[in-house]
Design a protein around this motif. Structure first.
Motif, PDB file in Angstrom:
ATOM      1  N   GLU A 103      -1.570   5.356   5.460  1.00  0.00           N
ATOM      2  CA  GLU A 103      -1.534   4.251   6.407  1.00  0.00           C
ATOM      3  C   GLU A 103      -0.141   3.658   6.588  1.00  0.00           C
ATOM      4  N   GLY A 104       0.834   4.178   5.855  1.00  0.00           N
ATOM      5  CA  GLY A 104       2.203   3.697   6.010  1.00  0.00           C
ATOM      6  C   GLY A 104       2.419   2.287   5.500  1.00  0.00           C
ATOM      7  N   LEU A 105       1.695   1.878   4.462  1.00  0.00           N
ATOM      8  CA  LEU A 105       1.791   0.513   3.949  1.00  0.00           C
ATOM      9  C   LEU A 105       2.918   0.394   2.920  1.00  0.00           C
ATOM     10  N   VAL A 106       3.751  -0.620   3.109  1.00  0.00           N
ATOM     11  CA  VAL A 106       4.901  -0.867   2.246  1.00  0.00           C
ATOM     12  C   VAL A 106       4.810  -2.285   1.695  1.00  0.00           C
ATOM     13  N   LEU A 107       4.965  -2.415   0.383  1.00  0.00           N
ATOM     14  CA  LEU A 107       5.001  -3.732  -0.251  1.00  0.00           C
ATOM     15  C   LEU A 107       6.442  -4.199  -0.397  1.00  0.00           C
ATOM     16  N   THR A 108       6.654  -5.506  -0.237  1.00  0.00           N
ATOM     17  CA  THR A 108       7.960  -6.097  -0.469  1.00  0.00           C
ATOM     18  C   THR A 108       7.755  -7.571  -0.775  1.00  0.00           C
ATOM     19  N   ASN A 109       8.849  -8.316  -0.893  1.00  0.00           N
ATOM     20  CA  ASN A 109       8.762  -9.762  -1.068  1.00  0.00           C
ATOM     21  C   ASN A 109       8.683 -10.466   0.269  1.00  0.00           C
ATOM     22  N   PHE A 129      12.611   3.779  10.142  1.00  0.00           N
ATOM     23  CA  PHE A 129      11.511   3.366  11.017  1.00  0.00           C
ATOM     24  C   PHE A 129      11.577   1.863  11.238  1.00  0.00           C
ATOM     25  N   GLN A 130      11.095   1.433  12.405  1.00  0.00           N
ATOM     26  CA  GLN A 130      10.879   0.016  12.647  1.00  0.00           C
ATOM     27  C   GLN A 130       9.508  -0.355  12.069  1.00  0.00           C
ATOM     28  N   ALA A 131       9.462  -1.469  11.361  1.00  0.00           N
ATOM     29  CA  ALA A 131       8.228  -1.877  10.684  1.00  0.00           C
ATOM     30  C   ALA A 131       7.609  -3.083  11.358  1.00  0.00           C
ATOM     31  N   GLU A 132       6.292  -3.199  11.223  1.00  0.00           N
ATOM     32  CA  GLU A 132       5.572  -4.387  11.674  1.00  0.00           C
ATOM     33  C   GLU A 132       4.987  -5.088  10.454  1.00  0.00           C
ATOM     34  N   VAL A 133       4.850  -6.407  10.558  1.00  0.00           N
ATOM     35  CA  VAL A 133       4.312  -7.189   9.448  1.00  0.00           C
ATOM     36  C   VAL A 133       2.800  -7.177   9.504  1.00  0.00           C
ATOM     37  N   VAL A 134       2.167  -6.733   8.424  1.00  0.00           N
ATOM     38  CA  VAL A 134       0.706  -6.766   8.321  1.00  0.00           C
ATOM     39  C   VAL A 134       0.248  -8.146   7.882  1.00  0.00           C
ATOM     40  N   GLY A 135       0.946  -8.719   6.922  1.00  0.00           N
ATOM     41  CA  GLY A 135       0.607 -10.046   6.423  1.00  0.00           C
ATOM     42  C   GLY A 135       1.533 -10.420   5.284  1.00  0.00           C
ATOM     43  N   ALA A 139       3.184 -18.152  -1.025  1.00  0.00           N
ATOM     44  CA  ALA A 139       2.879 -18.803  -2.299  1.00  0.00           C
ATOM     45  C   ALA A 139       3.068 -17.872  -3.492  1.00  0.00           C
ATOM     46  N   THR A 140       2.906 -16.563  -3.286  1.00  0.00           N
ATOM     47  CA  THR A 140       3.154 -15.593  -4.359  1.00  0.00           C
ATOM     48  C   THR A 140       4.337 -14.686  -4.043  1.00  0.00           C
ATOM     49  N   ASP A 141       4.932 -14.837  -2.859  1.00  0.00           N
ATOM     50  CA  ASP A 141       6.088 -14.068  -2.414  1.00  0.00           C
ATOM     51  C   ASP A 141       5.768 -12.585  -2.261  1.00  0.00           C
ATOM     52  N   VAL A 142       4.563 -12.283  -1.758  1.00  0.00           N
ATOM     53  CA  VAL A 142       4.150 -10.902  -1.507  1.00  0.00           C
ATOM     54  C   VAL A 142       4.017 -10.706   0.002  1.00  0.00           C
ATOM     55  N   ALA A 143       4.506  -9.570   0.500  1.00  0.00           N
ATOM     56  CA  ALA A 143       4.363  -9.235   1.914  1.00  0.00           C
ATOM     57  C   ALA A 143       3.993  -7.763   2.045  1.00  0.00           C
ATOM     58  N   VAL A 144       3.234  -7.455   3.095  1.00  0.00           N
ATOM     59  CA  VAL A 144       2.849  -6.079   3.404  1.00  0.00           C
ATOM     60  C   VAL A 144       3.345  -5.760   4.806  1.00  0.00           C
ATOM     61  N   ILE A 145       4.104  -4.670   4.943  1.00  0.00           N
ATOM     62  CA  ILE A 145       4.552  -4.218   6.249  1.00  0.00           C
ATOM     63  C   ILE A 145       4.067  -2.787   6.459  1.00  0.00           C
ATOM     64  N   ARG A 146       4.136  -2.319   7.711  1.00  0.00           N
ATOM     65  CA  ARG A 146       3.615  -0.984   8.028  1.00  0.00           C
ATOM     66  C   ARG A 146       4.664  -0.178   8.795  1.00  0.00           C
ATOM     67  N   ILE A 147       4.796   1.096   8.415  1.00  0.00           N
ATOM     68  CA  ILE A 147       5.654   2.032   9.129  1.00  0.00           C
ATOM     69  C   ILE A 147       4.814   3.238   9.534  1.00  0.00           C
ATOM     70  N   PRO A 148       5.294   4.070  10.473  1.00  0.00           N
ATOM     71  CA  PRO A 148       4.534   5.259  10.857  1.00  0.00           C
ATOM     72  C   PRO A 148       4.277   6.157   9.642  1.00  0.00           C
ATOM     73  N   PRO A 149       3.023   6.588   9.449  1.00  0.00           N
ATOM     74  CA  PRO A 149       2.676   7.403   8.268  1.00  0.00           C
ATOM     75  C   PRO A 149       3.068   8.874   8.441  1.00  0.00           C
ATOM     76  N   GLU A 150       4.356   9.129   8.475  1.00  0.00           N
ATOM     77  CA  GLU A 150       4.859  10.477   8.723  1.00  0.00           C
ATOM     78  C   GLU A 150       5.472  11.067   7.459  1.00  0.00           C
ATOM     79  N   HIS A 263      -8.417  -9.930   5.451  1.00  0.00           N
ATOM     80  CA  HIS A 263      -8.556 -11.210   6.152  1.00  0.00           C
ATOM     81  C   HIS A 263      -7.323 -11.613   6.958  1.00  0.00           C
ATOM     82  N   GLY A 264      -6.202 -10.962   6.721  1.00  0.00           N
ATOM     83  CA  GLY A 264      -4.971 -11.366   7.378  1.00  0.00           C
ATOM     84  C   GLY A 264      -4.313 -12.559   6.717  1.00  0.00           C
TER      85      GLY A 264
END
Length: 462
Positions: A103-109, A129-135, A139-150, A263-264
């Motif tokens: 799914e091209g999911l990337v974890l970061t801060n 790749f250009q990434a989009e923010v999933v959510g 409060a915990t400094d966690v973020a999920v972004i998405r890139i093309p799953p190639e 839930h987003g």
């Protein structure tokens, strides 16, 4: 002492681990009988492709002196009318970890991508790749972004609850934009909190040599499994690295990620009490040991999980699920990191006698929120509400919370971001949502005083 501790915690765009490890005596599974030197290379060959470099670009409004926005002041000094707000381009670097290749999911801060208008993810093999923010969850400094799953490589997640102090760990990231860098160290401590770094804290401490650019990078065990997301360092007087770094445990990261995907947003557990720290004087008044940690209940919300569990005003909560508490912030932090619906055991002291109560934590009920675009066009795309009791800012900051803002909306373009707290409008204090709506209605321009990440600033919307 605590103020000194908080002031010494330094936010960075990066993290790495570096400690000279005596690996020669380690029983590495890849060592043979041919007298080869011990090495981490086989594990890293599998892990490094899953760690990415993140570059962000954002347009930041240049804040003028608020007096320059006062029409009377401008007329008095015969100043020309201001043109469009001035802006500048801001760039930052960080790291990330691919955790789902399909799914091209990337974890970061969260602090790596929080105000970014454009996010570029660069892979180990040179692709970008250009990434989009999933959510994201500030409060915990966690973020999920998405890139093309190639043709991606992902890191498997380890059970961070099984970590022990002394376990060897390796950090992979992008310090100072130099490119992918690997360092090593050990787990120095577990369950670190009370640093004033996040709203909810439960850090892995490492003897890391951490540098800007490594935030969001991977902390892995010797099997190449992700045990944490590197986040910050402790640096008294900002003197640089002294071998104390912090990472968010993988189990907490997974819990936050699952909620963001489903839930987003993050749905936090809520006990329904207000509390304060135990002082020596209060300890004597409540008949407990002077040096006993915990939190005294000052108010129980009607209908809450706390009331159903039988908690009463004056109870002293000393432990949750057998883990002793230090103070009221420790209790709030512990509850906020639980899953909604989780059943917990509360150890309390009531009238000098120890008791155990069972509570099933519920979801924090969000106060009435409103889309403010109809109230003022410059606030389109933003959702405001009163500060919730579960928020770390509750009872500490007077104002209203911006719970969400759509990228590219007038609110976003004006510089507003999720979890900003508006404390005043046109220099008038704001106490609640209804007052805010009245204050912004029919105003040609809005001068908002906001609190963001413990810093105050002005934003002019015109």
């Amino acid at each position: 002492m605590m103020n000194k501790l908080k002031s010494a915690v330094v936010w960075l765009a990066g993290i790495t681990l570096l400690t000279q490890v005596a690996v020669a005596a380690l029983p590495f599974p890849w060592l043979g009988d041919d007298n080869q030197m011990p090495t981490l290379a086989p594990m890293l060959d599998q892990s490094k492709p899953a760690v990415v470099n993140i570059a962000t670009r954002s347009e930041v409004r240049i804040q003028d002196n608020p007096l320059l926005n006062d029409p009377f002041f401008r007329r008095f000094f015969n100043l020309p009318e201001q043109q469009q707000p001035r802006t500048r381009q801001a760039q930052s670097l960080g790291s990330g970890v691919i955790v789902n290749a399909k799914e091209g999911l990337v974890l970061t801060n969260n602090h790596v991508i929080q105000r970014a208008d454009e996010i570029t993810v660069s892979l180990h093999d040179g692709r970008s790749f250009q990434a989009e923010v999933v959510g994201s969850d500030p409060a915990t400094d966690v973020a999920v972004i998405r890139i093309p799953p190639e043709n991606l490589t992902a890191l498997p997640l380890a059970d961070s609850d099984s970590l022990r102090v002394g376990d060897f760990v390796v950090a992979i990231g992008n310090p100072f934009g130099l490119g992918q860098t690997v360092t090593s160290g050990i787990v120095s401590a577990l369950g670190r909190s009370g640093l004033g770094l996040e709203g909810y804290e439960n850090f892995i401490q490492t003897d890391a040599s951490i540098n800007p650019g490594n935030s969001g990078g991977a902390l892995v065990n010797l099997r190449g499994e992700l045990v944490g997301i590197n986040t910050a360092i402790f640096s008294p007087g900002q003197t640089g690295n002294i071998g104390i770094g912090f990472a968010i445990p993988s189990n907490l990261v997974k819990q936050i990620t699952d909620q963001l995907l489903e839930h987003g947003e993050v749905r936090r557990a809520y006990l329904g009490v207000q509390m304060q720290d135990i002082t020596p004087e209060l300890a004597q008044a409540f008949g407990i040991e002077k040096n006993r940690g915990g939190a005294v209940v000052t108010n129980v919300i009607p209908g809450s999980a706390a009331e159903k569990a039988g908690l009463k005003v004056g109870d002293v909560v000393t432990a949750v699920d057998g883990v002793s508490l230090v103070n009221a912030d420790n209790l709030r932090n512990t509850i906020g990191l639980l899953m909604v619906g989780q059943t917990i055991q509360l150890e309390i002291i009531r009238d000098g006698k120890a008791q155990t109560l069972t509570a099933e934590v519920t979801e924090a009920q969000r106060s009435a929120a409103t889309q403010t675009g109809e109230v003022h066009p410059k606030l389109a795309g933003a959702t405001f509400g009163d500060i919730e009791p579960s928020s770390p800012a509750y009872g500490k900051v007077e104002g209203i919370m911006l719970y969400s803002v759509q990228r590219g909306s007038p609110s976003w373009n004006a510089g507003l971001r999720s979890y900003d707290i508006v404390t005043s409008v046109n220099r008038q204090p704001v106490n609640n949502l209804e007052q805010f709506k009245q204050m912004v209605t029919n105003q040609p321009e809005l001068l908002l005083n906001i609190v963001r990440e413990n810093q105050a600033m002005f934003l002019l919307l015109r």
